[in-house]
Structures are given as C-alpha cells and as structure tokens.
Design an enzyme around this catalytic site. Structure first.
Site, PDB file in Angstrom:
ATOM      1  CG  ASP A  56      -1.880  -1.097   1.354  1.00 27.55           C
ATOM      2  OD1 ASP A  56      -3.078  -0.869   1.186  1.00 27.55           O
ATOM      3  OD2 ASP A  56      -1.452  -2.232   1.588  1.00 27.55           O
ATOM      4  CD  GLU A  79      -6.771   3.103   1.765  1.00 26.60           C
ATOM      5  OE1 GLU A  79      -6.908   2.573   0.650  1.00 26.60           O
ATOM      6  OE2 GLU A  79      -6.947   2.500   2.842  1.00 26.60           O
ATOM      7  CG  ASP A 124      -7.723   2.112  -2.720  1.00 27.11           C
ATOM      8  OD1 ASP A 124      -6.666   1.725  -2.190  1.00 27.11           O
ATOM      9  OD2 ASP A 124      -8.855   1.714  -2.378  1.00 27.11           O
ATOM     10  CG  ASP A 127     -10.291  -1.457  -3.429  1.00 30.73           C
ATOM     11  OD1 ASP A 127     -10.570  -1.035  -2.287  1.00 30.73           O
ATOM     12  OD2 ASP A 127     -11.134  -1.968  -4.186  1.00 30.73           O
ATOM     13  CB  THR A 129      -5.306  -3.684   2.355  1.00 30.00           C
ATOM     14  OG1 THR A 129      -5.084  -2.598   1.464  1.00 30.00           O
ATOM     15  CG2 THR A 129      -4.027  -3.969   3.110  1.00 30.00           C
ATOM     16  CB  THR A 200     -18.450  -6.066   2.455  1.00 27.03           C
ATOM     17  OG1 THR A 200     -17.231  -6.149   3.167  1.00 27.03           O
ATOM     18  CG2 THR A 200     -19.611  -6.325   3.411  1.00 27.03           C
ATOM     19  CG  HIS A 203     -15.081  -3.797   5.749  1.00 31.61           C
ATOM     20  ND1 HIS A 203     -14.357  -3.912   4.583  1.00 31.61           N
ATOM     21  CD2 HIS A 203     -14.187  -3.458   6.706  1.00 31.61           C
ATOM     22  CE1 HIS A 203     -13.081  -3.645   4.825  1.00 31.61           C
ATOM     23  NE2 HIS A 203     -12.949  -3.367   6.101  1.00 31.61           N
ATOM     24  N   GLY A 225     -12.979  -5.667  -1.820  1.00 29.77           N
ATOM     25  CA  GLY A 225     -12.559  -4.593  -2.713  1.00 29.77           C
ATOM     26  C   GLY A 225     -13.692  -3.993  -3.516  1.00 29.77           C
ATOM     27  CE  LYS A 229     -17.554  -5.159  -2.519  1.00 30.37           C
ATOM     28  NZ  LYS A 229     -16.448  -5.863  -1.860  1.00 30.37           N
ATOM     29  CG  ASP A 252     -12.400   2.490  -1.146  1.00 26.89           C
ATOM     30  OD1 ASP A 252     -11.503   1.668  -1.361  1.00 26.89           O
ATOM     31  OD2 ASP A 252     -12.585   3.034  -0.039  1.00 26.89           O
TER      32      ASP A 252
END
Ligand code: A2P
Ligand code: MG
Ligand code: MG
Ligand code: MG
Length: 317
Positions: A56, A79, A124, A127, A129, A200, A203, A225, A229, A252
């Site tokens: 990252d 980010e 980002d 994306d 991670t 997700t 999350h 990510g 998606k 994102d």
C-alpha cells in the site's frame, strides 16, 4: 508516437496514458512484495483492524510521485495520506506513457480543454488490503480515478493477480472515460431472470446484512474490494453491488464509478445520489454504495433498500 506528439494530446488523455503505465508498475510491486512473504502489516484502525502493508505504502509513492512529476499542478489525494515528494526514491518514479492508448483513442470534445486545476485524482494504491493479507489475491486492485469539477469522469483499475488464460501473463488493466468508452475486460451482461448481488466479504454489520436481506437476491457473492466488485458487474458476474455502510471512501469509488458509468452502468450512494469528488470534500462515502450493471434498473433496486437503512446512514452523517 514521438514525445512531441504525445505532449500535444489533450491533458485528460495524457493523464490516463501515464496512469496506465504507472498502474502496471504498481501491480508488479504488489506481486513482488507478496512473493517476499513479508507484507510488513501496520494496523491503521482506530476501533477495528484496518491493515496497511508495504505494498500500500510503496504503490502510493509510485503513483503520486510519478503523476506529480509529470503534472505539477494536479491535485492528487491518496488513501495512505500526504506524501513528501522529496522523500520518494527515484527508482519508484515511472515516466513512461502508454503511447498506444494515445494513438488509438481520441479525446471526447467535452474534455478537450480541461486544465490541471479542474481535476482531482483519487488514488487507492491497493484496494482489498484485507484480502491481500488473507490471500484472496484475485480481489486486489490498484485504483486511479479522475474527477473533473466534482464528477468522476475517468478511471483505471489494474488487477495484478489476474492470469491471462492464453498467454499466462499476470496482471490486466481496465480503463474507462465517460463519452469515450471502456476497455480491458470481458464485456458481458449478467444472466437474465435472476438477481445476483455482490457485497463485502469482511466489513459486514447488522445494517449491511439487513439491507442485503431486503433486496431478496437469488444469489449473494461476498468478495473484497470496491474495484473487484465493480469488475464483477462489468463482466456479468453480478447485477448489483450493495454496501449500506460508510466504510468506502472517495478513492474506493471514483475510478470504479467512472468505468462502470462509461460502460452504461450506474454507481450512487444508497439514496441514489452521485458522490461529489471535488478537491475539498470529506473522504468517507457516508451514505453507502449502490451500483448496477448496464441494463439493470437502478431505480427499482433503490426502492428495495429499506427506509430504516437510509435513515440510519443519514443519521450517522
Ligand atoms: N470499515 C472500513 N474500514 C476501512 N476500509 C474500508 C471499510 N469498509 C470498506 N473499506 C474499503 O473499501 C473497500 C471495499 O470494501 P469491502 O471489501 O468491505 O467491500 C475495502 O477493500 C477497503 O479499501 P482498502 O482495502 O483499500 O482499504
Ligand atoms: Mg480501497
Ligand atoms: Mg487501499
Ligand atoms: Mg485501506
């Protein structure tokens, strides 16, 4: 194409052509760091675990260092925070520009006279991670999004661990520019007579899950990510992407939104509004994400989102 000809191309085309080369380099670094076996993970989270790896950090330096060197007045937001340009190692700077892109594509009329001050680039560097750390490497992407006066107009998604079936080459780069089109993936519509929802992997919470329940999809895919998606929507693997949470940030969604919309799809918050990507906006996408593939009725999905979900995300603002 000569350097002089490349320099005479409209700004938005040059930034895209530079970003295509820069994203490829970032992808190489993401694979290289994975192959060392030491991701050097730091937890950025205040309440919940929010990993940041060596990849990252290094990819953000590659992208911001390289774009800033070529486009001195460009506002770039990444980010991983502000970069001290004087501390970015020279070997991370990419000054290549994808001349094939410049030769092949013409700039849409509406974007021909843009200046650097009209643009914001949302970066980002990696994306997905959490998925990189957990080994779901297909979900990982590099996202470079370009906004023109508040609106996302162009994007690059690089997928470092995609393996081409015919050449075995690792990594592919997808791009989109509104009014021009998109390239780099297998354009396909999702199956008819069924609804596949992507969301997700890591999350979720009560509201995220209650919202998915209310949509009554035939199938629910849980992957990591935002870039990945939206790729599923572009390639006909899902009809909609639903995330009723404030977790995603402008970096994102900026690139995936532009590519999806250049393809004919739609990406908004869960109230149906487009996000503002201007230079002074806050980073979180507080009212969630609803994205639909080309040909899918965005409005009818918006109607399936419970009022309680909408109220709860508005309240958190
Ligand atoms: N609660 C959260 N905290 C930090 N990042 C989040 C959160 N929710 C979403 N994201 C970012 O949005 C991306 C998409 O979310 P999800 O994978 O859950 O669908 C994540 O990969 C992550 O980006 P990143 O990996 O770049 O930090
Ligand atoms: Mg991200
Ligand atoms: Mg990231
Ligand atoms: Mg992150």
């Amino acid at each position: 194409m000569s350097i002089r000809m490349a320099a005479s191309a409209p700004l938005i085309m040059r930034i895209m052509a530079s970003s295509l080369s820069i994203a490829e380099k970032a992808g190489e670094v993401i694979r290289d760091i994975m192959s060392t076996g030491d991701l050097n993970v730091v937890d950025k989270g205040q309440k919940n675990f929010d990993p940041q790896t060596e990849a990252d950090r290094k990819c953000q330096q590659i992208i911001i260092g390289s774009l800033s060197k070529q486009y001195k007045d460009l506002k770039i937001i990444g980010e991983e925070g502000a970069e001290d340009l004087s501390k970015i190692p020279q070997e991370l700077i990419v000054d290549k520009i994808d001349s094939q892109f410049l030769e092949q594509y013409k700039c849409p009329e509406s974007f021909k006279d843009i200046s650097e001050n009209d643009l914001v680039v949302w970066v980002d560097p990696l994306d997905g991670t959490g998925e990189y750390v957990a080994g779901f490497v297909e979900n990982v992407t590099v996202l470079i999004g370009i906004a023109f006066r508040d609106t996302s107009i162009a994007g690059i998604i690089h997928q470092p661990f995609f393996k081409c079936a015919t050449t075995n080459k690792m990594g592919r780069t997808i791009w989109g520019l509104k009014e021009l089109g998109t390239s780099g993936y297998n354009k396909k519509s999702p199956p008819e007579n069924k609804l596949i929802l992507t969301t997700t992997r890591s999350h979720s919470n009560e509201i995220v899950n209650a919202t998915i329940e209310a949509i009554k999809a035939d199938e629910v895919l849980k992957v990591g990510g935002c870039g990945f998606k939206v790729l599923q929507l572009l390639e006909g693997k899902a009809h909609c992407y639903v995330f009723a949470s404030p977790g995603c940030k402008k970096w994102d969604t900026c690139s995936p939104e532009a590519i999806l919309e250049a393809d004919g799809g739609i990406l908004t918050d869960i109230l149906g509004k487009h996000y503002n990507y201007g230079p002074n906006v806050e980073y979180p996408n507080r009212t969630g994400v609803l994205a639909t593939a080309k040909g899918i009725d965005h409005e009818s999905l918006l109607e399936r989102i419970p009022i309680a979900t909408k109220e709860s995300l508005i309240k958190k603002k």
